[in-house]
Design an enzyme around this catalytic site. Structure first.
Site, PDB file in Angstrom:
ATOM      1  N   HIS A  13       0.842  -1.201   0.000  1.00  0.00           N
ATOM      2  CA  HIS A  13       0.000   0.000   0.000  1.00  0.00           C
ATOM      3  C   HIS A  13       0.872   1.243   0.000  1.00  0.00           C
ATOM      4  O   HIS A  13       2.081   1.180   0.222  1.00  0.00           O
ATOM      5  CB  HIS A  13      -0.975   0.012   1.190  1.00  0.00           C
ATOM      6  CG  HIS A  13      -0.380   0.380   2.508  1.00  0.00           C
ATOM      7  ND1 HIS A  13      -1.133   0.768   3.593  1.00  0.00           N
ATOM      8  CD2 HIS A  13       0.901   0.413   2.950  1.00  0.00           C
ATOM      9  CE1 HIS A  13      -0.352   1.029   4.617  1.00  0.00           C
ATOM     10  NE2 HIS A  13       0.886   0.825   4.264  1.00  0.00           N
ATOM     11  N   CYS A  24       5.447   6.864   4.143  1.00  0.00           N
ATOM     12  CA  CYS A  24       4.284   6.035   3.813  1.00  0.00           C
ATOM     13  C   CYS A  24       3.572   6.490   2.545  1.00  0.00           C
ATOM     14  O   CYS A  24       2.607   5.854   2.119  1.00  0.00           O
ATOM     15  CB  CYS A  24       3.326   5.985   4.999  1.00  0.00           C
ATOM     16  SG  CYS A  24       4.112   5.191   6.410  1.00  0.00           S
ATOM     17  N   HIS A  28       4.921   0.419  -0.339  1.00  0.00           N
ATOM     18  CA  HIS A  28       5.672  -0.488   0.519  1.00  0.00           C
ATOM     19  C   HIS A  28       4.720  -1.581   0.992  1.00  0.00           C
ATOM     20  O   HIS A  28       3.511  -1.521   0.717  1.00  0.00           O
ATOM     21  CB  HIS A  28       6.290   0.269   1.702  1.00  0.00           C
ATOM     22  CG  HIS A  28       5.264   0.920   2.575  1.00  0.00           C
ATOM     23  ND1 HIS A  28       4.643   2.106   2.256  1.00  0.00           N
ATOM     24  CD2 HIS A  28       4.728   0.528   3.754  1.00  0.00           C
ATOM     25  CE1 HIS A  28       3.791   2.428   3.195  1.00  0.00           C
ATOM     26  NE2 HIS A  28       3.821   1.479   4.118  1.00  0.00           N
ATOM     27  N   HIS A  30       3.467  -4.759   3.987  1.00  0.00           N
ATOM     28  CA  HIS A  30       3.401  -5.211   5.380  1.00  0.00           C
ATOM     29  C   HIS A  30       2.907  -6.662   5.413  1.00  0.00           C
ATOM     30  O   HIS A  30       2.149  -7.084   4.528  1.00  0.00           O
ATOM     31  CB  HIS A  30       2.391  -4.383   6.192  1.00  0.00           C
ATOM     32  CG  HIS A  30       2.739  -2.941   6.300  1.00  0.00           C
ATOM     33  ND1 HIS A  30       3.780  -2.477   7.058  1.00  0.00           N
ATOM     34  CD2 HIS A  30       2.176  -1.842   5.742  1.00  0.00           C
ATOM     35  CE1 HIS A  30       3.844  -1.165   6.977  1.00  0.00           C
ATOM     36  NE2 HIS A  30       2.867  -0.751   6.173  1.00  0.00           N
ATOM     37  N   HIS A  68      -1.525 -10.443  -0.918  1.00  0.00           N
ATOM     38  CA  HIS A  68      -0.656 -10.191  -2.083  1.00  0.00           C
ATOM     39  C   HIS A  68      -1.312  -9.253  -3.087  1.00  0.00           C
ATOM     40  O   HIS A  68      -1.214  -9.456  -4.305  1.00  0.00           O
ATOM     41  CB  HIS A  68      -0.202 -11.508  -2.737  1.00  0.00           C
ATOM     42  CG  HIS A  68       0.866 -12.212  -1.943  1.00  0.00           C
ATOM     43  ND1 HIS A  68       0.576 -12.920  -0.802  1.00  0.00           N
ATOM     44  CD2 HIS A  68       2.207 -12.276  -2.096  1.00  0.00           C
ATOM     45  CE1 HIS A  68       1.706 -13.406  -0.299  1.00  0.00           C
ATOM     46  NE2 HIS A  68       2.715 -13.021  -1.063  1.00  0.00           N
ATOM     47  N   GLU A 107      -0.355  -3.656  11.650  1.00  0.00           N
ATOM     48  CA  GLU A 107       0.320  -3.359  10.380  1.00  0.00           C
ATOM     49  C   GLU A 107       1.799  -3.748  10.484  1.00  0.00           C
ATOM     50  O   GLU A 107       2.400  -4.204   9.527  1.00  0.00           O
ATOM     51  CB  GLU A 107       0.161  -1.871  10.096  1.00  0.00           C
ATOM     52  CG  GLU A 107       0.595  -1.448   8.725  1.00  0.00           C
ATOM     53  CD  GLU A 107       0.090  -0.060   8.388  1.00  0.00           C
ATOM     54  OE1 GLU A 107       0.909   0.859   8.339  1.00  0.00           O
ATOM     55  OE2 GLU A 107      -1.132   0.095   8.170  1.00  0.00           O
TER      56      GLU A 107
HETATM   57  N1  LIG Z   1      -2.493   6.062  12.624  1.00  0.00           N
HETATM   58  C1  LIG Z   1      -1.778   5.548  11.606  1.00  0.00           C
HETATM   59  N2  LIG Z   1      -0.503   5.931  11.425  1.00  0.00           N
HETATM   60  C2  LIG Z   1       0.212   5.386  10.446  1.00  0.00           C
HETATM   61  C3  LIG Z   1      -0.348   4.425   9.591  1.00  0.00           C
HETATM   62  C4  LIG Z   1      -1.704   4.059   9.789  1.00  0.00           C
HETATM   63  O1  LIG Z   1      -2.278   3.226   9.066  1.00  0.00           O
HETATM   64  N3  LIG Z   1      -2.378   4.620  10.805  1.00  0.00           N
HETATM   65  N4  LIG Z   1       0.408   3.848   8.647  1.00  0.00           N
HETATM   66  C5  LIG Z   1       1.673   4.144   8.474  1.00  0.00           C
HETATM   67  C6  LIG Z   1       2.462   3.419   7.437  1.00  0.00           C
HETATM   68  O2  LIG Z   1       1.684   2.466   6.761  1.00  0.00           O
HETATM   69  C7  LIG Z   1       3.766   2.754   7.912  1.00  0.00           C
HETATM   70  O3  LIG Z   1       4.137   1.723   6.992  1.00  0.00           O
HETATM   71  C8  LIG Z   1       3.740   2.125   9.241  1.00  0.00           C
HETATM   72  O4  LIG Z   1       4.325   3.038  10.069  1.00  0.00           O
HETATM   73  P1  LIG Z   1       5.222   2.671  11.322  1.00  0.00           P
HETATM   74  O5  LIG Z   1       4.401   1.996  12.363  1.00  0.00           O
HETATM   75  O6  LIG Z   1       5.906   3.932  11.682  1.00  0.00           O
HETATM   76  O7  LIG Z   1       6.193   1.571  10.705  1.00  0.00           O
HETATM   77  P2  LIG Z   1       7.698   1.279  11.036  1.00  0.00           P
HETATM   78  O8  LIG Z   1       7.978  -0.105  10.579  1.00  0.00           O
HETATM   79  O9  LIG Z   1       8.551   2.328  10.450  1.00  0.00           O
HETATM   80  O10 LIG Z   1       7.737   1.418  12.595  1.00  0.00           O
HETATM   81  P3  LIG Z   1       8.576   0.660  13.679  1.00  0.00           P
HETATM   82  O11 LIG Z   1       8.461   1.533  14.864  1.00  0.00           O
HETATM   83  O12 LIG Z   1       9.941   0.522  13.143  1.00  0.00           O
HETATM   84  O13 LIG Z   1       7.908  -0.682  13.898  1.00  0.00           O
HETATM   85  C9  LIG Z   1       2.319   5.204   9.247  1.00  0.00           C
HETATM   86  N5  LIG Z   1       1.491   5.752  10.273  1.00  0.00           N
HETATM   87 ZN   LIG Z   2       2.420   1.040   5.571  1.00  0.00          ZN
END
Ligand SMILES: Nc1nc2c(c(=O)[nH]1)N=C([C@H](O)[C@H](O)COP(=O)(O)OP(=O)(O)OP(=O)(O)O)CN2
Ligand SMILES: [Zn+2]
Length: 117
Positions: A13, A24, A28, A30, A68, A107
């Protein structure tokens, strides 16, 4: 009593409404984890709220829609935040399983949403 079953799917997504340069905003992927909770009383004869297998069989077609795939391409998921995806899942699952009481969608291992309708 609350029973649950956990599902997993891989999907790509991007988030179209994040500020320019936000990570984001780029495509990328998940490995999502979905936990579906059903509330009810155990039936006297079976001893269960419902058969986990029936829950699996009811949810699996939804997982197939997501697995996928590019989530942004799926109708209703044009802005596929965890929050919007959990609402989308709730609206699909609730008519099939009225006992649905909670969705937990991760996620990443450290980021997720809990939705109770
Ligand atoms: N409230 C939300 N915030 C974010 C969402 C979301 O769906 N709702 N999504 C994203 C992105 O999809 C991002 O891929 C995920 O962000 P994050 O949790 O920061 O992922 P990381 O792997 O970088 O975080 P770690 O802390 O290393 O696990 C962003 N925000
Ligand atoms: Zn994401």
């Amino acid at each position: 009593m609350i029973i649950y079953k956990t599902f997993s799917f891989d999907a790509a997504h991007y988030l179209p409404h994040v500020p320019a340069g936000h990570k984001c905003g780029r495509m990328h992927g998940h490995t999502y984890s979905l936990k579906v909770f059903i509330t009810g009383d155990p039936e006297p004869h079976s001893g269960w709220v419902m058969d986990y297998t029936d829950l699996k069989n009811g949810i699996s077609p939804l997982i197939e829609i997501l697995d996928h795939k590019v989530l942004n391409d799926i109708p209703g998921l044009e802005n596929p935040t965890s929050e919007q995806l959990s609402i989308w899942l709730w609206n699909k699952i609730k008519p099939v399983f009225p006992g649905l009481s909670r969705i937990e969608l991760n996620e990443t291992p450290s980021s997720g949403v809990i939705y109770e309708g």
